[in-house]
Design an enzyme around this catalytic site. Sequence first.
Site, PDB file in Angstrom:
ATOM      1  N   CYS A 149       2.395  -4.178  12.928  1.00 40.79           N
ATOM      2  CA  CYS A 149       3.403  -3.180  12.757  1.00 40.79           C
ATOM      3  C   CYS A 149       3.082  -1.718  13.084  1.00 40.79           C
ATOM      4  O   CYS A 149       1.893  -1.542  13.229  1.00 40.79           O
ATOM      5  CB  CYS A 149       4.056  -3.180  11.283  1.00 40.79           C
ATOM      6  SG  CYS A 149       5.194  -2.071  10.835  1.00 40.79           S
ATOM      7  N   HIS A 150       4.126  -0.930  13.346  1.00 35.00           N
ATOM      8  CA  HIS A 150       3.641   0.502  13.842  1.00 35.00           C
ATOM      9  C   HIS A 150       2.738   1.234  12.910  1.00 35.00           C
ATOM     10  O   HIS A 150       2.138   2.065  13.332  1.00 35.00           O
ATOM     11  CB  HIS A 150       5.143   1.259  13.937  1.00 35.00           C
ATOM     12  CG  HIS A 150       5.658   1.166  15.244  1.00 35.00           C
ATOM     13  ND1 HIS A 150       5.219   2.152  16.116  1.00 35.00           N
ATOM     14  CD2 HIS A 150       6.295   0.295  15.722  1.00 35.00           C
ATOM     15  CE1 HIS A 150       5.857   2.062  17.238  1.00 35.00           C
ATOM     16  NE2 HIS A 150       6.279   0.664  17.161  1.00 35.00           N
ATOM     17  N   THR A 151       3.037   0.901  11.629  1.00 32.50           N
ATOM     18  CA  THR A 151       2.037   1.893  10.446  1.00 32.50           C
ATOM     19  C   THR A 151       0.820   1.505  10.634  1.00 32.50           C
ATOM     20  O   THR A 151      -0.256   2.426  10.463  1.00 32.50           O
ATOM     21  CB  THR A 151       2.659   2.068   9.281  1.00 32.50           C
ATOM     22  OG1 THR A 151       2.260   3.056   8.592  1.00 32.50           O
ATOM     23  CG2 THR A 151       2.713   0.599   8.561  1.00 32.50           C
ATOM     24  N   HIS A 199      -0.217  -5.255   7.015  1.00 34.73           N
ATOM     25  CA  HIS A 199       0.588  -5.158   5.789  1.00 34.73           C
ATOM     26  C   HIS A 199       1.677  -6.227   6.043  1.00 34.73           C
ATOM     27  O   HIS A 199       2.692  -6.170   5.295  1.00 34.73           O
ATOM     28  CB  HIS A 199       1.085  -3.982   5.466  1.00 34.73           C
ATOM     29  CG  HIS A 199       1.899  -3.536   6.531  1.00 34.73           C
ATOM     30  ND1 HIS A 199       1.498  -2.919   7.696  1.00 34.73           N
ATOM     31  CD2 HIS A 199       3.179  -3.273   6.692  1.00 34.73           C
ATOM     32  CE1 HIS A 199       2.515  -2.641   8.506  1.00 34.73           C
ATOM     33  NE2 HIS A 199       3.649  -2.783   8.100  1.00 34.73           N
ATOM     34  N   GLU A 200       1.761  -7.287   7.218  1.00 26.59           N
ATOM     35  CA  GLU A 200       2.834  -8.167   7.366  1.00 26.59           C
ATOM     36  C   GLU A 200       2.315  -9.651   7.481  1.00 26.59           C
ATOM     37  O   GLU A 200       2.428 -10.278   8.357  1.00 26.59           O
ATOM     38  CB  GLU A 200       3.574  -7.763   8.674  1.00 26.59           C
ATOM     39  CG  GLU A 200       4.778  -8.316   8.906  1.00 26.59           C
ATOM     40  CD  GLU A 200       5.534  -7.651   9.977  1.00 26.59           C
ATOM     41  OE1 GLU A 200       6.481  -6.738   9.726  1.00 26.59           O
ATOM     42  OE2 GLU A 200       4.923  -7.858  11.185  1.00 26.59           O
ATOM     43  N   CYS A 224       6.961  -4.862 -10.269  1.00 20.74           N
ATOM     44  CA  CYS A 224       6.102  -5.343 -11.523  1.00 20.74           C
ATOM     45  C   CYS A 224       7.072  -5.597 -12.559  1.00 20.74           C
ATOM     46  O   CYS A 224       6.871  -6.374 -13.636  1.00 20.74           O
ATOM     47  CB  CYS A 224       5.147  -4.125 -12.370  1.00 20.74           C
ATOM     48  SG  CYS A 224       6.149  -2.705 -12.899  1.00 20.74           S
ATOM     49  N   CYS A 260       7.589  -1.279 -15.153  1.00 16.21           N
ATOM     50  CA  CYS A 260       7.617  -0.022 -14.652  1.00 16.21           C
ATOM     51  C   CYS A 260       8.907   0.882 -15.036  1.00 16.21           C
ATOM     52  O   CYS A 260      10.091   0.286 -14.793  1.00 16.21           O
ATOM     53  CB  CYS A 260       6.782   0.680 -13.646  1.00 16.21           C
ATOM     54  SG  CYS A 260       7.785   0.453 -12.137  1.00 16.21           S
ATOM     55  N   CYS A 288      11.102   0.098 -11.700  1.00 15.48           N
ATOM     56  CA  CYS A 288      11.574  -1.169 -11.748  1.00 15.48           C
ATOM     57  C   CYS A 288      12.720  -1.547 -12.611  1.00 15.48           C
ATOM     58  O   CYS A 288      13.758  -1.999 -12.387  1.00 15.48           O
ATOM     59  CB  CYS A 288      10.508  -2.403 -11.984  1.00 15.48           C
ATOM     60  SG  CYS A 288       9.332  -2.750 -10.584  1.00 15.48           S
ATOM     61  N   CYS A 318       8.296   0.469  -6.805  1.00 12.58           N
ATOM     62  CA  CYS A 318       7.570   0.300  -8.178  1.00 12.58           C
ATOM     63  C   CYS A 318       6.379   0.988  -8.340  1.00 12.58           C
ATOM     64  O   CYS A 318       5.571   1.371  -7.151  1.00 12.58           O
ATOM     65  CB  CYS A 318       7.152  -1.317  -8.373  1.00 12.58           C
ATOM     66  SG  CYS A 318       5.773  -1.623  -9.568  1.00 12.58           S
ATOM     67  N   ARG A 322       0.711   2.333  -7.564  1.00 12.63           N
ATOM     68  CA  ARG A 322       1.102   3.307  -6.672  1.00 12.63           C
ATOM     69  C   ARG A 322      -0.104   4.064  -6.435  1.00 12.63           C
ATOM     70  O   ARG A 322      -0.495   4.309  -5.101  1.00 12.63           O
ATOM     71  CB  ARG A 322       2.133   4.148  -7.139  1.00 12.63           C
ATOM     72  CG  ARG A 322       2.549   5.009  -5.795  1.00 12.63           C
ATOM     73  CD  ARG A 322       4.139   5.755  -6.427  1.00 12.63           C
ATOM     74  NE  ARG A 322       4.246   6.754  -5.253  1.00 12.63           N
ATOM     75  CZ  ARG A 322       3.868   8.026  -5.512  1.00 12.63           C
ATOM     76  NH1 ARG A 322       3.143   8.365  -6.500  1.00 12.63           N
ATOM     77  NH2 ARG A 322       4.083   9.061  -4.516  1.00 12.63           N
ATOM     78  N   CYS A 331       7.546  -7.317   6.458  1.00 14.14           N
ATOM     79  CA  CYS A 331       7.811  -5.886   6.733  1.00 14.14           C
ATOM     80  C   CYS A 331       9.333  -5.813   7.429  1.00 14.14           C
ATOM     81  O   CYS A 331      10.253  -5.451   6.981  1.00 14.14           O
ATOM     82  CB  CYS A 331       6.718  -5.033   7.419  1.00 14.14           C
ATOM     83  SG  CYS A 331       7.083  -3.296   7.818  1.00 14.14           S
ATOM     84  N   ARG A 340       7.634  -8.114  18.494  1.00 10.50           N
ATOM     85  CA  ARG A 340       6.490  -8.321  17.470  1.00 10.50           C
ATOM     86  C   ARG A 340       5.474  -9.161  17.776  1.00 10.50           C
ATOM     87  O   ARG A 340       5.494 -10.174  18.713  1.00 10.50           O
ATOM     88  CB  ARG A 340       7.257  -8.975  16.431  1.00 10.50           C
ATOM     89  CG  ARG A 340       7.095  -8.325  14.928  1.00 10.50           C
ATOM     90  CD  ARG A 340       6.107  -7.161  14.590  1.00 10.50           C
ATOM     91  NE  ARG A 340       6.382  -6.469  13.432  1.00 10.50           N
ATOM     92  CZ  ARG A 340       6.934  -5.371  13.297  1.00 10.50           C
ATOM     93  NH1 ARG A 340       6.955  -4.530  14.418  1.00 10.50           N
ATOM     94  NH2 ARG A 340       7.046  -5.056  12.195  1.00 10.50           N
TER      95      ARG A 340
END
Length: 375
Positions: free
Chosen positions: A40-42, A62-63, A92, A95, A98, A106, A110, A169, A370
Site C-alpha cells: 500500500c501507499h503508506t 500493514h495489509e 480494545c 479505552c 472504543c 482505539c 497507540r 487496508c 493492488r
Amino acid sequence: MQVRAAVALQAGKPLELTEVTLDGPKAGEVLVELKATGICHTDEFTRSGADPEGLFPVILGHEGAGVVVEAGPGVTSVHKGDHVIPLYTPECRQCPSCLSRKTNLCTAIRATQGQGVMPDGTSRFSIGREKLHHYMGCSTFANFTVLPEIAVAKIREDAPFDKVCYIGCGVTTGIGAVINTAKVTPGAKCVVFGLGGIGLNVIQGLRLVGAGMIIGVDVNNARKQWGERFGMTHFVNPNEIGRDLVPYLVDLTKSAADAIGGADYTFECVGNVKLMRAALESCHRGWGESVIIGVAGSGEEIATRPFQLVTGRVWRGSAFGGARGRTDVPKIVDWYMDGKIEIDPMITHTMPLADINKAFDLMHEGKSIRSVVIY
Ligand code: NAD
Ligand code: 022
Ligand code: ZN
C-alpha cells in the site's frame, strides 16, 4: 525462530530480503504465519524516506492475512489455527475512544505502535544484536509476525488469503468511508476524486448502498474503465474539460428540480490538498459532506473560505474507513464471500516476497491497482 522478511534497512533504499529472528509472543500477543500481504501507499511513503516519523531499520507492511500459530499467555479471543487479518487500527473495546462509540481510533496501544515497538516497549524482530522496528503494529512483509491480540480480526476459514488481505487496508478504507463515515443514503449524488486502490473501493461502496450518481475524477484516462467496472456513472478528467473543475462538477450534479447543484457527498482519495479544497467546494450548499481519505505530505495545509462551511458544507476525515476492526473486518470478509463486493479484479499483480520491490515500481508507474505478495 528464523523468519523470511523484506527489511527496510535505510530510507530510500530497496527492501532487502533476509532471514531475521522473531521472538515468540508475550502475554496478550499472538504469533501469526502470514499467507499474503498487499503493498500500500503508506509502505512506500515510509520506505522512500518521505515520512518524517519513519523509523529504520523496519519491517514494513500493514495489509496482511494469515493463521495464528501460537497464542501467548492470557490470550482468549483467538486461538491456534484461527485465520486472521492484522489491524493497524486495533479495537480494545475498553479505552475511552472504543467506549465512546464516536470513533474507531482505539488508543490502547497507540503510543508504542507509533514508536515501532510492541505494547511492552520492545521489538520481537532482530538481526543478530540489532533490533528492527515494527510498522503500524503489523509488519506483514515477513512470513511470520507477532501482533497484540486486540490487533487481529478473526475471519472465516474458507476466505482466500491472497484476496482478503486487501481488506486489511484498501477495501475497508474505501467501503467504510461510504458506510461508516459519510453514511451515504440511496440515491445520493457523489463524487470520488482519485480512482486508485482506495477510490475504486469507495465506488463499489457507493454502488452497494445504492448511490444515484457516482462521478469519478482522475487525471489518468485509463482509470475510466476501472471506475465503470465498479459502478461509476460519469468520468471527469480535470485536464480535459477546458474549465475549472468545481463549477463543472456543480453543473453536472444540477437537476431541473434543484438548480443550485453540488454533490451530496464527495471523497478525496489522492492526498492532494488542492483537490481536498475542490472536493469540499463541489458539495451542495446546505448539506454536502466531503470526506478526506487521502494522506497529504507532512506539513501540508488545507484551505477554503469560511463561507463554504458557514453555508452548511461539512469537512470530515476518515481513518481505516471508520471501521472497528475486530467487529467490522469479519463482516466485510463475509460480504466478499457472499459476492456483495468484489476484490479479485483489483488485485492486478501477485508476486513472491523475493520480488516485492517490483510492487513499488508498479505503484510509481500507475500500472497496478493492488500488488499482493503470496508467501
Ligand atoms: P493510488 O495511487 O492507487 O490512486 C491515486 C489515484 O489518484 C490515481 O489513479 C491517480 O491517477 C489519481 N490522481 C493523482 N493526482 C490526481 C489529481 N490531481 N486529480 C485527480 N486524480 C489524481 O492511491 P490509493 O492506494 O488509492 O491511495 C490514495 C490515498 O489514500 C493515499 O494518500 C493513501 O495514503 C490514502 N489512504 C488513506 C487511508 C485512510 O485510512 N485515511 C487508508 C489507505 C490509504
Ligand atoms: C493506510 N494509511 C494510508 C495508507 N494505508 C493510513 C495512514 C494513516 C492513518 C490511517 C491510514 C491514520 C489516520 C489517523 C491516524 N493514522 C492516527 C491514529 C491515532 O492517532 O490514533 C495513523 C494510524 C497508524 C499509524 C499512524 C497514523 C501508525 O501505526 N504509525 C492509524
Ligand atoms: Zn494502507
